[in-house]
Design an enzyme around this catalytic site. Structure first.
Site, PDB file in Angstrom:
ATOM      1  N   ASN A 206      14.751   3.534  41.755  1.00 61.90           N
ATOM      2  CA  ASN A 206      13.177   4.288  41.428  1.00 61.90           C
ATOM      3  C   ASN A 206      14.196   5.662  40.778  1.00 61.90           C
ATOM      4  O   ASN A 206      15.264   5.663  41.006  1.00 61.90           O
ATOM      5  CB  ASN A 206      12.525   4.355  42.918  1.00 61.90           C
ATOM      6  CG  ASN A 206      11.273   4.857  42.272  1.00 61.90           C
ATOM      7  OD1 ASN A 206      10.865   5.587  41.370  1.00 61.90           O
ATOM      8  ND2 ASN A 206      10.133   4.289  43.407  1.00 61.90           N
TER       9      ASN A 206
ATOM     10  N   ASN B 103      13.720   9.028  42.428  1.00 63.11           N
ATOM     11  CA  ASN B 103      13.889   9.814  43.126  1.00 63.11           C
ATOM     12  C   ASN B 103      15.529   9.682  43.314  1.00 63.11           C
ATOM     13  O   ASN B 103      15.817   9.868  44.574  1.00 63.11           O
ATOM     14  CB  ASN B 103      13.111  10.144  44.070  1.00 63.11           C
ATOM     15  CG  ASN B 103      12.382   8.735  45.176  1.00 63.11           C
ATOM     16  OD1 ASN B 103      12.685   7.614  44.640  1.00 63.11           O
ATOM     17  ND2 ASN B 103      11.779   8.078  45.579  1.00 63.11           N
ATOM     18  N   LYS B 104      15.800   8.022  43.606  1.00 59.77           N
ATOM     19  CA  LYS B 104      17.077   7.520  43.923  1.00 59.77           C
ATOM     20  C   LYS B 104      18.287   8.489  43.429  1.00 59.77           C
ATOM     21  O   LYS B 104      17.688   8.861  42.408  1.00 59.77           O
ATOM     22  CB  LYS B 104      17.140   5.674  44.087  1.00 59.77           C
ATOM     23  CG  LYS B 104      16.197   5.704  44.580  1.00 59.77           C
ATOM     24  CD  LYS B 104      15.722   5.758  46.172  1.00 59.77           C
ATOM     25  CE  LYS B 104      15.290   4.723  46.665  1.00 59.77           C
ATOM     26  NZ  LYS B 104      13.549   4.835  47.443  1.00 59.77           N
ATOM     27  N   ILE B 105      18.845   7.834  43.740  1.00 62.80           N
ATOM     28  CA  ILE B 105      20.487   9.190  43.515  1.00 62.80           C
ATOM     29  C   ILE B 105      21.271   8.429  41.965  1.00 62.80           C
ATOM     30  O   ILE B 105      21.745   9.161  41.874  1.00 62.80           O
ATOM     31  CB  ILE B 105      22.107   8.323  44.424  1.00 62.80           C
ATOM     32  CG1 ILE B 105      22.955   9.547  44.356  1.00 62.80           C
ATOM     33  CG2 ILE B 105      21.977   7.108  44.325  1.00 62.80           C
ATOM     34  CD1 ILE B 105      23.744   9.290  45.622  1.00 62.80           C
ATOM     35  N   ILE B 106      20.220   6.982  42.008  1.00 63.52           N
ATOM     36  CA  ILE B 106      20.720   6.675  40.432  1.00 63.52           C
ATOM     37  C   ILE B 106      19.973   6.354  39.419  1.00 63.52           C
ATOM     38  O   ILE B 106      18.460   5.141  40.784  1.00 63.52           O
ATOM     39  CB  ILE B 106      22.089   5.991  39.678  1.00 63.52           C
ATOM     40  CG1 ILE B 106      22.125   4.683  40.396  1.00 63.52           C
ATOM     41  CG2 ILE B 106      23.383   7.062  39.457  1.00 63.52           C
ATOM     42  CD1 ILE B 106      22.950   3.942  39.547  1.00 63.52           C
TER      43      ILE B 106
END
Ligand SMILES: *Cc1c(COP(=O)(O)O)cnc(C)c1O
Length: 388
Positions: A189, A191-194
């Site tokens: 998603n 907002n995740k780290i990638i």
């Protein structure tokens, strides 16, 4: 008056290669939920995480939905799940007509308490009402203590599903969380780290499980020239265009982890000395990515509570968020049983997630830090013992 630049919690951070891969998809007309980027993304994801087999899917939630179906969850079953997490960890349990039962966190890692899980399973075994699966969540970039959790599950022959949506890039005893259980899931998603601008991954050591995930994710089409179906399927595959973004993002994962850890160190070295502030502790069994830097604020010692700090930041165009509201407190799960709960409740009351994007500048971090320090000192203004 000029508005200050907003500082957001966690935003996409694109590298140099993503557009190249996307352009390749356009140039070759692979603009579909099949194509060479999907195959390559799955293979490269396995290399990065050490997973054996992987299926790229439309979201982490879709991956969890398939995971539960693959381990045989049916209507009326119960599934144990961490309570301190995002609703998407438990929603798929309900999609299948099953019932979540929540397990509290451990103070030392904020993740599922292994002893509490063991006790809960023992209690349930005694009344012959064991859950059909356990979902352990690896929160905010830190792995849960997997070994004792896996041991407890194995003792009762219950499949462990790992929700590693927030923990890509972290380690547990040198390996990737998400690769220990029967199935692991990840999220890409925004907002995740990638990110793939939305997407997910399902991994497993069992090849047939992942093959079945791909089959269910593409409408469960039987091998026949016409459209034939013996099972109900889903449209859950990732697109080849998104997989192209994912391939570029995988190449900068290490840098993204390093940037987020650097954010954490800036916050910890400046805010960590204020009274009443504690950061999410890092367990010694692994390395946390600090996907989000989270802290707790003891209002008595600090002089202001979590909500006052959040609002003060918001007034400066700085986005911060309370730590996840435990699922056993969510109206939609009000009927569900929970083992323990006080630890997660306290983390929710006092916990705050600070801006943590890998693209934050030193100036951004400084603004956040200065504002929190200001809240503390303003709250102390009337203290008679102020000596400077
Ligand atoms: C983001 C997230 C999910 C859901 O992933 P999506 O790709 O957004 O569907 C599930 N579990 C946790 C813990 C998450 O943070």
């Amino acid at each position: 008056m000029k508005m200050k630049k907003p500082i957001l919690l966690s935003t996409p951070h694109i590298g140099d290669r993503e557009l190249e891969f996307v352009k390749e998809a356009f140039d070759t007309n692979w603009i579909a939920p099949v194509g060479p980027h999907i195959d390559a993304f799955e293979e490269e994801f396995c290399q990065v995480t050490g997973a054996n087999y992987a299926a790229a899917l439309a979201s982490g939630t879709a991956a969890l939905h398939l995971a539960l179906q693959l381990v045989g969850i049916e209507r009326g079953d119960e599934v144990f799940c961490s309570t301190l997490t995002f609703a998407a960890s438990a929603n798929p349990i309900v999609y299948l007509g099953a019932k979540p039962v929540f397990i509290d966190s451990d103070r030392t890692s904020w993740n599922m308490n292994p002893e509490l899980l063991q006790e809960a399973l023992e209690k349930r075994a005694r009344i012959g009402k064991l859950p059909k699966a356990v979902i352990v969540v690896h929160l905010y970039g830190q792995s849960a203590d997997i070994d004792p959790i896996l041991k407890a599950c194995n003792q009762y022959d219950i499949p462990l599903i790992e929700d590693a949506a927030e923990a890509l890039g972290a380690t547990y005893k040198g390996r990737s969380p998400g690769t220990f259980g029967r199935i692991g899931i990840y999220s890409f998603n925004g907002n995740k780290i990638i990110t793939t601008s939305g997407g997910g991954m399902l991994v497993s050591p069992e090849e047939q499980l992942v093959a079945k995930a791909r089959f269910l994710a593409t409408q469960a089409r039987d091998p026949a020239p016409h459209y034939q179906h013996s099972e109900i399927g889903y449209n859950y595959r990732l697109s080849n265009v998104s997989a192209g973004i994912g391939r570029g993002q995988l190449r900068v994962l290490k840098e993204r982890v390093a940037s987020r850890q650097r954010n954490f160190r800036s916050y910890a070295s400046t805010l960590g000395i204020l009274p009443g502030i504690e950061f999410m502790p890092e367990a010694n069994y692994g390395c946390a990515t600090r996907w989000l830097t989270c802290l707790t604020i003891d209002p008595k010692a600090f002089g202001a509570d979590r909500e006052q700090v959040r609002l003060a930041l918001a007034a400066q165009q700085i986005e911060s968020r309370p730590v996840w509201k435990p699922l056993h407190l969510q109206p939609v799960f009000a009927e569900c049983e929970c083992f323990g709960g006080a630890v997660a409740e306290n983390l929710f009351t006092q916990g705050l997630c600070l801006p943590s994007g890998s693209n934050l500048t030193d100036q951004d971090l400084e603004r956040v830090i200065d504002e929190i320090i200001a809240v503390h000192y303003v709250s102390r203004k009337t203290e008679p013992l102020l000596i400077f």
